[in-house]
Design a protein around this motif. Structure first.
Motif, PDB file in Angstrom:
ATOM      1  N   ILE A  49     -38.041  44.384   3.620  1.00 34.27           N
ATOM      2  CA  ILE A  49     -37.523  45.712   3.996  1.00 34.27           C
ATOM      3  C   ILE A  49     -36.558  46.315   2.950  1.00 34.27           C
ATOM      4  CG2 ILE A  49     -37.847  45.757   6.503  1.00 34.27           C
ATOM      5  CD1 ILE A  49     -35.003  44.572   6.787  1.00 34.27           C
ATOM      6  N   GLU A  80     -36.005  49.138   1.947  1.00 35.43           N
ATOM      7  CA  GLU A  80     -35.351  50.393   2.351  1.00 35.43           C
ATOM      8  C   GLU A  80     -34.151  50.152   3.270  1.00 35.43           C
ATOM      9  OE1 GLU A  80     -36.556  54.070   2.386  1.00 35.43           O
ATOM     10  OE2 GLU A  80     -36.865  53.230   0.393  1.00 35.43           O
ATOM     11  N   SER A  81     -34.272  49.178   4.166  1.00 30.35           N
ATOM     12  CA  SER A  81     -33.238  48.999   5.200  1.00 30.35           C
ATOM     13  C   SER A  81     -32.452  47.719   5.026  1.00 30.35           C
ATOM     14  CB  SER A  81     -33.878  48.987   6.595  1.00 30.35           C
ATOM     15  OG  SER A  81     -34.961  49.843   6.666  1.00 30.35           O
ATOM     16  N   VAL A  94     -29.348  46.352   7.333  1.00 31.57           N
ATOM     17  CA  VAL A  94     -29.456  45.168   8.186  1.00 31.57           C
ATOM     18  C   VAL A  94     -28.362  44.170   7.820  1.00 31.57           C
ATOM     19  CG1 VAL A  94     -30.922  43.198   8.788  1.00 31.57           C
ATOM     20  CG2 VAL A  94     -31.906  45.473   8.626  1.00 31.57           C
ATOM     21  N   PHE A 129     -32.706  48.865  17.390  1.00 32.04           N
ATOM     22  CA  PHE A 129     -32.808  49.307  15.996  1.00 32.04           C
ATOM     23  C   PHE A 129     -34.024  48.675  15.322  1.00 32.04           C
ATOM     24  CE2 PHE A 129     -31.873  48.279  11.530  1.00 32.04           C
ATOM     25  CZ  PHE A 129     -31.830  49.556  11.015  1.00 32.04           C
ATOM     26  N   PHE A 130     -34.325  47.428  15.677  1.00 31.12           N
ATOM     27  CA  PHE A 130     -35.451  46.739  15.039  1.00 31.12           C
ATOM     28  C   PHE A 130     -36.796  47.116  15.637  1.00 31.12           C
ATOM     29  CE2 PHE A 130     -31.935  43.901  13.904  1.00 31.12           C
ATOM     30  CZ  PHE A 130     -32.156  43.831  12.536  1.00 31.12           C
ATOM     31  N   THR A 131     -36.808  47.434  16.948  1.00 30.30           N
ATOM     32  CA  THR A 131     -38.117  47.635  17.567  1.00 30.30           C
ATOM     33  C   THR A 131     -38.365  49.078  18.006  1.00 30.30           C
ATOM     34  OG1 THR A 131     -37.108  46.874  19.600  1.00 30.30           O
ATOM     35  CG2 THR A 131     -38.440  45.289  18.391  1.00 30.30           C
ATOM     36  N   ASN A 132     -37.367  49.693  18.629  1.00 27.70           N
ATOM     37  CA  ASN A 132     -37.600  51.025  19.183  1.00 27.70           C
ATOM     38  C   ASN A 132     -36.400  51.891  18.818  1.00 27.70           C
ATOM     39  OD1 ASN A 132     -38.079  53.268  20.702  1.00 27.70           O
ATOM     40  ND2 ASN A 132     -38.123  52.216  22.671  1.00 27.70           N
ATOM     41  N   GLU A 183     -35.502  54.890  18.521  1.00 33.01           N
ATOM     42  CA  GLU A 183     -34.930  56.007  19.271  1.00 33.01           C
ATOM     43  C   GLU A 183     -34.124  55.539  20.486  1.00 33.01           C
ATOM     44  OE1 GLU A 183     -38.353  58.346  19.836  1.00 33.01           O
ATOM     45  OE2 GLU A 183     -38.250  59.127  17.786  1.00 33.01           O
ATOM     46  N   ARG A 200     -33.503  56.003   9.529  1.00 38.42           N
ATOM     47  CA  ARG A 200     -34.857  55.500   9.790  1.00 38.42           C
ATOM     48  C   ARG A 200     -35.772  56.537  10.413  1.00 38.42           C
ATOM     49  NH1 ARG A 200     -35.909  50.317  12.767  1.00 38.42           N
ATOM     50  NH2 ARG A 200     -37.995  51.100  12.416  1.00 38.42           N
ATOM     51  N   VAL A 210     -35.610  59.911   9.769  1.00 37.80           N
ATOM     52  CA  VAL A 210     -35.852  61.057   8.875  1.00 37.80           C
ATOM     53  C   VAL A 210     -37.189  60.880   8.171  1.00 37.80           C
ATOM     54  CG1 VAL A 210     -35.139  62.075   6.693  1.00 37.80           C
ATOM     55  CG2 VAL A 210     -33.483  61.761   8.480  1.00 37.80           C
ATOM     56  N   ASN A 270     -43.724  50.564  18.994  1.00 38.22           N
ATOM     57  CA  ASN A 270     -42.476  49.781  18.876  1.00 38.22           C
ATOM     58  C   ASN A 270     -42.655  48.455  18.138  1.00 38.22           C
ATOM     59  OD1 ASN A 270     -41.276  51.782  20.300  1.00 38.22           O
ATOM     60  ND2 ASN A 270     -41.391  50.712  22.261  1.00 38.22           N
ATOM     61  N   ILE A 271     -43.267  48.505  16.991  1.00 39.71           N
ATOM     62  CA  ILE A 271     -43.437  47.282  16.203  1.00 39.71           C
ATOM     63  C   ILE A 271     -42.092  46.959  15.542  1.00 39.71           C
ATOM     64  CG2 ILE A 271     -44.738  46.212  14.322  1.00 39.71           C
ATOM     65  CD1 ILE A 271     -46.909  48.313  14.848  1.00 39.71           C
ATOM     66  N   HIS A 272     -41.786  45.676  15.445  1.00 37.49           N
ATOM     67  CA  HIS A 272     -40.518  45.237  14.845  1.00 37.49           C
ATOM     68  C   HIS A 272     -40.434  45.727  13.396  1.00 37.49           C
ATOM     69  CE1 HIS A 272     -37.320  42.537  13.545  1.00 37.49           C
ATOM     70  NE2 HIS A 272     -37.073  42.300  14.828  1.00 37.49           N
ATOM     71  N   LEU A 273     -39.215  46.116  13.021  1.00 40.16           N
ATOM     72  CA  LEU A 273     -38.969  46.626  11.660  1.00 40.16           C
ATOM     73  C   LEU A 273     -39.547  45.701  10.585  1.00 40.16           C
ATOM     74  CD1 LEU A 273     -37.426  48.585   9.721  1.00 40.16           C
ATOM     75  CD2 LEU A 273     -35.440  47.139  10.027  1.00 40.16           C
ATOM     76  N   ASP A 297     -42.757  46.316   8.072  1.00 38.95           N
ATOM     77  CA  ASP A 297     -42.614  46.103   6.636  1.00 38.95           C
ATOM     78  C   ASP A 297     -43.771  45.261   6.096  1.00 38.95           C
ATOM     79  OD1 ASP A 297     -40.694  46.093   4.210  1.00 38.95           O
ATOM     80  OD2 ASP A 297     -41.142  43.969   4.496  1.00 38.95           O
TER      81      ASP A 297
END
Lengths: 220, 353
Positions: free
Chosen positions: A81, A83-84, A88, A145-148, A150, A218, A220, B157-160, B164
């Motif tokens: 990842i 970007e993030s 994290v 933050f990791f899965t959903n 919003e 995330r 945008v 809703n897949i894990h970040l 990746d």
């Protein structure tokens, strides 16, 4: 070769997802144990049962440290990842500091055994309750933050709410403490413990503020 | 094969090298620039698939280019390819994203003017119109794709971390498809001008398969592209990856896929015959610009996000590059042919009248 590296990538990803979950579990458990330990303290002081809870939180803190290092190492070793990654990393480190605070507060209770007059017990417990709620919601926000992404906002605003509540209770409690005839040193001691408990909620709010920004980044 | 023949072919190889150095960035630039894929992996996948695409389905688009102006003498083809390669090199040096397609078209028209050959207006219109259609189409496709992918990701809703991992695999697959399409669509640019004067003869491996002279020409050209990718594309990839607007890895994937679909559409004979057999309007098989496609795709995504963050100065310089490239290549070719004919006494065209 590409296929095997893809399989490895997925294996690694799954393991890391598990570690992040485990890390968040440690924080959530620490918060619940914290509340439990304080209830014991107000009931019967820093007895064996209290020390047992403290030991448990202590173990959770060590495990969380270990997990945090492993998560950070993997993110950077395998350039996951990109970007993030920084976000994290910041998130995990700040969450880790909340566990440290919870543990530190329990240690303070164990070492200093503050003499808290019974009339304040309910307010101290209410403060602990609200602080733990703030921590619980920051854990939920982090999971989202990791899965959903919003969904995370639903939790971050609750963190803000509980932090405000702890502010109100701690101000009220401090006023009440300083309005008594206790020794000034005793008052200052009691005030310190109000702040120790309140600090967990403040840290949770700091993490929630950062999370709110990560969420914007995330989406945008 | 004569030494002079090999010498003349070198300009095609030079053009191939320039194309590889430049256009690999369109396929893998965003992935490598955002550190999702290592350069070595990208270069390897890109090289293999460019060669496959060129040899397996390069003929369709090359054919149209041949119609624009069939350069009849090898020295003429040499100069056309050389001036295209040289213009690409110049523009790259100046930091302007450039289209190899436009360079070669400019060169061929330069040759046409020099040799007094008429430029086929139908072929020219077909090619030039795609210069407009190609970025627009890529933009359209990328808007639809980006919207669908974002909705999909939001719903699932897949894990970040898993997103990746999927994106990495997706970028590699899209890159492979992109490289294949690039090879199929743009090999005509590299060696197309040599087709009428190809020095190769058909070559058979027993009864197993035959490599026609054109396929051999494509293979050599594609290898030159691969060398360009491996030796010189890293810097361009890093620039393109972060050039116009910062893209998220998923955005990068959408850009590459849209780019590749467009290139594939303009190179697929199978699709052409499928459309024709169903009475549908066909898509002309024309070498389109990989650079234009990716710019269109990236702008599509940027507009979908409200047009913020677009670095219009960069976009402006790209558009100026599009207008300048064919003109510069044409002029270089015209002047070069003059020298080749009058100073080096080479026959640059065979008079047909």
């Amino acid at each position: 070769m590409e296929l095997t590296s893809s399989i490895r990538l997925f294996g690694r990803t799954k393991a890391l997802e598990g570690e992040i979950d485990e890390f968040l579990n440690r924080l959530s458990q620490s918060a619940l144990l914290f509340k439990h330990a304080l209830a014991i303290y107000f009931r019967s002081g820093a007895d064996e049962e209290f020390e047992e809870k403290l030991k448990h939180v202590n173990a959770l803190e060590s495990e969380a440290d270990h997990l945090r290092r492993s998560i950070e190492r993997q993110l950077y070793e395998h350039t996951l990842i990109p970007e993030s990654r920084g976000d994290v990393l910041g998130l995990v480190e700040n969450l880790d500091s909340i566990i440290n605070q919870l543990e530190g507060t329990l240690w303070n209770f164990s070492i200093e055994t503050p003499d808290i007059p019974e009339e304040f017990h309910a307010d101290y417990m209410a403060l602990a309750e609200m602080s733990v709620m703030a921590v619980e919601h920051v854990v939920m926000a982090s999971r989202s933050f990791f899965t959903n992404v919003e969904e995370a906002n639903n939790h971050t605003h609750k963190v803000m709410f509980y932090e405000k509540e702890t502010d109100k209770i701690s101000t009220k409690l401090k006023r009440a403490i300083f309005a008594t005839d206790l020794e000034l040193s005793h008052k200052a001691h009691l005030r310190n413990f109000v702040e120790h408990i309140d600090n967990a909620a403040d840290s949770a709010e700091d993490v929630a503020d950062r999370l709110a920004i990560y969420v914007i980044k995330r989406t945008v | 094969m004569e030494v002079s023949t090999i010498l003349f072919l070198t300009s095609g190889l030079f053009l191939g090298w320039a194309l590889g150095a430049n256009d690999a960035a369109n396929v893998f630039g965003t992935a490598v620039g955002s550190r999702m894929i290592k350069f070595s992996t990208a270069a390897m996948v890109c090289s293999v698939f460019v060669v496959l695409g060129a040899v397996a389905s390069g003929t369709g688009a090359a054919h149209t280019l041949g119609k624009l102006g069939a350069i009849t003498a090898l020295p003429g083809a040499f100069m056309a390819a050389f001036s295209a390669g040289f213009s690409v090199y110049l523009m790259t040096k100046a930091g302007i994203a450039v289209s190899t397609t436009q360079a070669i078209v400019g060169s061929i028209i330069g040759w046409n003017l020099f040799s007094g050959t008429d430029t086929d207006p139908a072929a020219l219109t077909k090619i030039v119109s795609t210069w407009l259609i190609c970025p627009l189409l890529a933009g359209g496709i990328s808007i639809i794709l980006f919207k669908s992918v974002t909705i999909f990701l939001r719903r699932t809703n897949i894990h970040l971390l898993r997103t990746d991992a999927y994106t990495r695999i997706g970028l590699l697959a899209a890159g492979a498809f992109g490289a294949y399409s690039l090879g199929a669509n743009n090999i005509g640019n590299v060696v197309g001008v040599f087709i009428p004067s190809s020095p190769f003869t058909d070559f058979s491996f027993g009864d197993i398969f035959t490599l026609t002279s054109i396929e051999q020409l494509f293979l050599v050209g594609a290898l030159a592209i691969a060398v360009g990718v491996i030796t010189y594309s890293k810097r361009v990839m890093m620039t393109v990856g972060r050039g116009m607007i910062p893209l998220s890895p998923v955005g990068a994937w959408v850009a590459v896929v849209s780019h590749s679909i467009v290139l594939f559409l303009f190179a697929s004979r199978g699709l052409e015959s499928f459309l024709a057999s169903h009475g549908l309007p066909t898509i002309p098989l024309v070498p389109v610009s990989s650079s234009q496609a990716v710019v269109g795709a990236v702008l599509g995504i940027a507009l979908l996000r409200g047009g913020r963050n677009i670095r219009w100065r960069v976009v402006g310089s790209i558009v100026v590059g599009w207008c300048l490239t064919p003109v510069i290549a044409g002029i270089i070719c015209f002047i070069g042919l003059y020298f080749l004919q009058n100073v080096f006494n080479q026959q640059v065209f065979i008079p047909t009248f």
